[in-house]
Design a protein around this motif. Sequence first.
Motif, PDB file in Angstrom:
ATOM      1  N   ARG A   1       3.989  35.575 -11.489  1.00  0.00           N
ATOM      2  CA  ARG A   1       3.980  36.379 -10.259  1.00  0.00           C
ATOM      3  C   ARG A   1       2.534  36.634  -9.824  1.00  0.00           C
ATOM      4  O   ARG A   1       1.757  37.257 -10.554  1.00  0.00           O
ATOM      5  N   CYS A   2       2.190  36.142  -8.655  1.00  0.00           N
ATOM      6  CA  CYS A   2       0.825  36.297  -8.120  1.00  0.00           C
ATOM      7  C   CYS A   2       0.486  37.778  -8.010  1.00  0.00           C
ATOM      8  O   CYS A   2       1.303  38.582  -7.544  1.00  0.00           O
ATOM      9  N   THR A   3      -0.719  38.137  -8.446  1.00  0.00           N
ATOM     10  CA  THR A   3      -1.095  39.552  -8.455  1.00  0.00           C
ATOM     11  C   THR A   3      -1.506  40.057  -7.081  1.00  0.00           C
ATOM     12  O   THR A   3      -1.849  41.227  -6.936  1.00  0.00           O
ATOM     13  N   HIS A   4      -1.474  39.188  -6.064  1.00  0.00           N
ATOM     14  CA  HIS A   4      -1.759  39.676  -4.705  1.00  0.00           C
ATOM     15  C   HIS A   4      -0.536  40.401  -4.168  1.00  0.00           C
ATOM     16  O   HIS A   4      -0.509  41.622  -4.115  1.00  0.00           O
ATOM     17  N   LEU A   5       0.525  39.652  -3.830  1.00  0.00           N
ATOM     18  CA  LEU A   5       1.721  40.321  -3.311  1.00  0.00           C
ATOM     19  C   LEU A   5       2.998  39.837  -3.985  1.00  0.00           C
ATOM     20  O   LEU A   5       4.082  40.071  -3.463  1.00  0.00           O
ATOM     21  N   GLY A   6       2.867  39.105  -5.079  1.00  0.00           N
ATOM     22  CA  GLY A   6       4.046  38.837  -5.881  1.00  0.00           C
ATOM     23  C   GLY A   6       4.782  37.535  -5.647  1.00  0.00           C
ATOM     24  O   GLY A   6       5.871  37.348  -6.191  1.00  0.00           O
ATOM     25  N   CYS A   7       4.242  36.598  -4.850  1.00  0.00           N
ATOM     26  CA  CYS A   7       4.892  35.287  -4.745  1.00  0.00           C
ATOM     27  C   CYS A   7       4.743  34.551  -6.079  1.00  0.00           C
ATOM     28  O   CYS A   7       3.955  34.949  -6.936  1.00  0.00           O
ATOM     29  N   ILE A   8       5.496  33.489  -6.242  1.00  0.00           N
ATOM     30  CA  ILE A   8       5.481  32.752  -7.504  1.00  0.00           C
ATOM     31  C   ILE A   8       4.500  31.581  -7.404  1.00  0.00           C
ATOM     32  O   ILE A   8       4.542  30.821  -6.436  1.00  0.00           O
TER      33      ILE A   8
ATOM     34  N   GLY B   1      -9.467  34.338  -4.350  1.00  0.00           N
ATOM     35  CA  GLY B   1      -8.629  35.409  -3.828  1.00  0.00           C
ATOM     36  C   GLY B   1      -7.744  34.929  -2.710  1.00  0.00           C
ATOM     37  O   GLY B   1      -7.735  33.754  -2.414  1.00  0.00           O
ATOM     38  N   PRO B   2      -6.962  35.832  -2.136  1.00  0.00           N
ATOM     39  CA  PRO B   2      -7.144  37.276  -2.095  1.00  0.00           C
ATOM     40  C   PRO B   2      -6.827  38.042  -3.382  1.00  0.00           C
ATOM     41  O   PRO B   2      -7.192  39.208  -3.486  1.00  0.00           O
ATOM     42  N   ALA B   3      -6.152  37.462  -4.359  1.00  0.00           N
ATOM     43  CA  ALA B   3      -5.898  38.217  -5.596  1.00  0.00           C
ATOM     44  C   ALA B   3      -7.227  38.570  -6.260  1.00  0.00           C
ATOM     45  O   ALA B   3      -8.172  37.775  -6.218  1.00  0.00           O
TER      46      ALA B   3
ATOM     47  N   GLU C   1      -1.544  27.878  -8.384  1.00  0.00           N
ATOM     48  CA  GLU C   1      -1.828  28.139  -6.973  1.00  0.00           C
ATOM     49  C   GLU C   1      -0.674  28.913  -6.343  1.00  0.00           C
ATOM     50  O   GLU C   1       0.500  28.635  -6.611  1.00  0.00           O
ATOM     51  N   CYS C   2      -1.036  29.865  -5.483  1.00  0.00           N
ATOM     52  CA  CYS C   2      -0.008  30.638  -4.797  1.00  0.00           C
ATOM     53  C   CYS C   2       0.162  30.106  -3.377  1.00  0.00           C
ATOM     54  O   CYS C   2      -0.795  30.087  -2.600  1.00  0.00           O
ATOM     55  N   PRO C   3       1.371  29.664  -3.040  1.00  0.00           N
ATOM     56  CA  PRO C   3       1.570  29.084  -1.706  1.00  0.00           C
ATOM     57  C   PRO C   3       1.552  30.107  -0.574  1.00  0.00           C
ATOM     58  O   PRO C   3       1.435  29.733   0.587  1.00  0.00           O
ATOM     59  N   CYS C   4       1.651  31.402  -0.898  1.00  0.00           N
ATOM     60  CA  CYS C   4       1.761  32.394   0.186  1.00  0.00           C
ATOM     61  C   CYS C   4       0.436  32.613   0.908  1.00  0.00           C
ATOM     62  O   CYS C   4       0.347  32.453   2.117  1.00  0.00           O
ATOM     63  N   HIS C   5      -0.623  32.975   0.157  1.00  0.00           N
ATOM     64  CA  HIS C   5      -1.907  33.232   0.821  1.00  0.00           C
ATOM     65  C   HIS C   5      -3.053  32.530   0.124  1.00  0.00           C
ATOM     66  O   HIS C   5      -4.216  32.825   0.385  1.00  0.00           O
ATOM     67  N   GLY C   6      -2.727  31.624  -0.814  1.00  0.00           N
ATOM     68  CA  GLY C   6      -3.743  30.727  -1.356  1.00  0.00           C
ATOM     69  C   GLY C   6      -4.529  31.221  -2.553  1.00  0.00           C
ATOM     70  O   GLY C   6      -5.527  30.609  -2.915  1.00  0.00           O
ATOM     71  N   SER C   7      -4.111  32.317  -3.211  1.00  0.00           N
ATOM     72  CA  SER C   7      -4.836  32.709  -4.431  1.00  0.00           C
ATOM     73  C   SER C   7      -4.713  31.590  -5.466  1.00  0.00           C
ATOM     74  O   SER C   7      -3.685  30.914  -5.542  1.00  0.00           O
ATOM     75  N   ARG C   8      -5.756  31.442  -6.274  1.00  0.00           N
ATOM     76  CA  ARG C   8      -5.750  30.391  -7.300  1.00  0.00           C
ATOM     77  C   ARG C   8      -6.206  30.997  -8.619  1.00  0.00           C
ATOM     78  O   ARG C   8      -7.069  31.890  -8.649  1.00  0.00           O
TER      79      ARG C   8
HETATM   80 FE1  FES Z   1      -0.163  35.190  -3.789  1.00  0.00          FE
HETATM   81 FE2  FES Z   1      -0.609  36.528  -1.567  1.00  0.00          FE
HETATM   82  S1  FES Z   1       1.132  36.638  -2.844  1.00  0.00           S
HETATM   83  S2  FES Z   1      -1.844  35.052  -2.507  1.00  0.00           S
END
Ligand code: FES
Length: 508
Positions: free
Chosen positions: A462-469, A497-499, A480-487
Amino acid sequence: MNAQQELPGSYWLETAPGGEPAPPPSRDLAVDVAVVGGGMAGLSTAWELVRRGHEVAVLEAGRIAGGVTGRTTAKLTALHTLVYDRLRRTRGREGARLYAHSQSAAIRRAAETVEEVGIECAWEEAAACTYAEDPRHVPQLRAEAEAAREAGLPAGFVTGTELPYPVAGAVRVTGQAQFHPVKYLLGLTEELRRRGGIVHEGTRVTGLTEGTPCVLTTDAGVRVRAREVVVATHHPVFDRALLFTRLSPRRELVVAGTLGADRAPRDMYITTEQNTRSVRSAPHTDGTRLLIVAGEHFTPGTADVEERFGRLAAWAESRFPGLALSHRWATQDNDSTDSVPLVGPLHPGSHHAYVATGFGGWGLSGGIMAGELIADLVEGRKPEWADLYDPRRLGSVVREGWSFLKNQAHVAQHFVGDRLPSVTTPSPEELAPGDGAVLRVGGHRYAFHRDGGGLLHAVSARCTHLGCIVAFNRAEQAWECPCHGSRFAPDGRVLQGPAVRPLEKREV
Ligand code: FES
């Protein structure tokens, strides 16, 4: 591991490694302005402010220029693919003029800085071209040439280029430039410090309290008090205006290699065809130039990156016979929903915090433009293009309607869809060395990775930014997070970031 995988990473970072890292602050600091992020936008802002007599501290989580700036194709141009025809429709002729004017001013500013500071950064003047091979795209190029000319750029439509393959047409803008972005920023940083600017690397900022003064906290627990704060972290790590809803992350691949100097193009090229192809060359050894080709963009965490690298390399080798590939790397951009960067106050109620983001692949001229713009805003001045870039721009969401909704649908798909039970669930035992997969364990998603030595590691998926997988990028060994690109690194450390917090460790 095949031959492609063994190629080194960014040519820019390899050929300008920088010296000893500037250590994190050992105690609390107080400055006029704190800049979070040591890439083009952050350092340009710091540079402008230091020149104007402000006490400035730059806080960079990694190394100076070690993020996106060190992985660009390093074109400095005001011709941003096909932006002008779109801008004159969405922001009017005046909006297009201000865009062209501000981006051209940034290129002139960079040239002045190179001259003033005496930075050796392989600066070359070149024309920028947006081309198409398919004749059906010619009307679009003609419209772009007309819009760019009308906006004030020295633009024209041409049917021939120096590329070794035929094109149906191109928009050509003269008087642009290309350079070595890391040498430029390292030179700028040296001068910045010589003039009293403070630079700390390896310093991740994890908290911001706005006030008089603003207070930043770092991962080491140090506090930095500043009258003004500038968030220039590519994707903003502090985002009280929910700017992430207006940004989409885009990952792009780059391959580079040597080519006979007589066969390398001297101008800069880009096409939207074939999932984008961007081409330029840079000075290399006697008799050769380094050809740099970018393309094959995708949303982070959603592509077979190895296959795309192969496709890009094959394209480059077939279009430029004799090319000897020597490097490959990847970069990441944030596209704003209206194709205009977001530069200005961090949120509607913000008086002392600023943001610079959404450069959409044009972060060099954009970052330098942002530096001058934010420095003016800090000093209470408002350049004529401030409203164009203002993140609070009125009616923006209405104008951006379709792109905005598409973004949200994409995020929702990953946020909700990723939580649905998967149909096929391989077990961790099936993971090969170097591979990673998200698997369900007792109702939770774990991100498993098997390292080169065969050991299995697990972190929360679970991505620590907003919780996408997150999803695993095998070619670059990153989550890599597909929602806002955290890596994240395989062990969960934040790479981008943004995480700002790592993926939580899990027991295997
Ligand atoms: Fe992963 Fe926003 S939820 S970058």
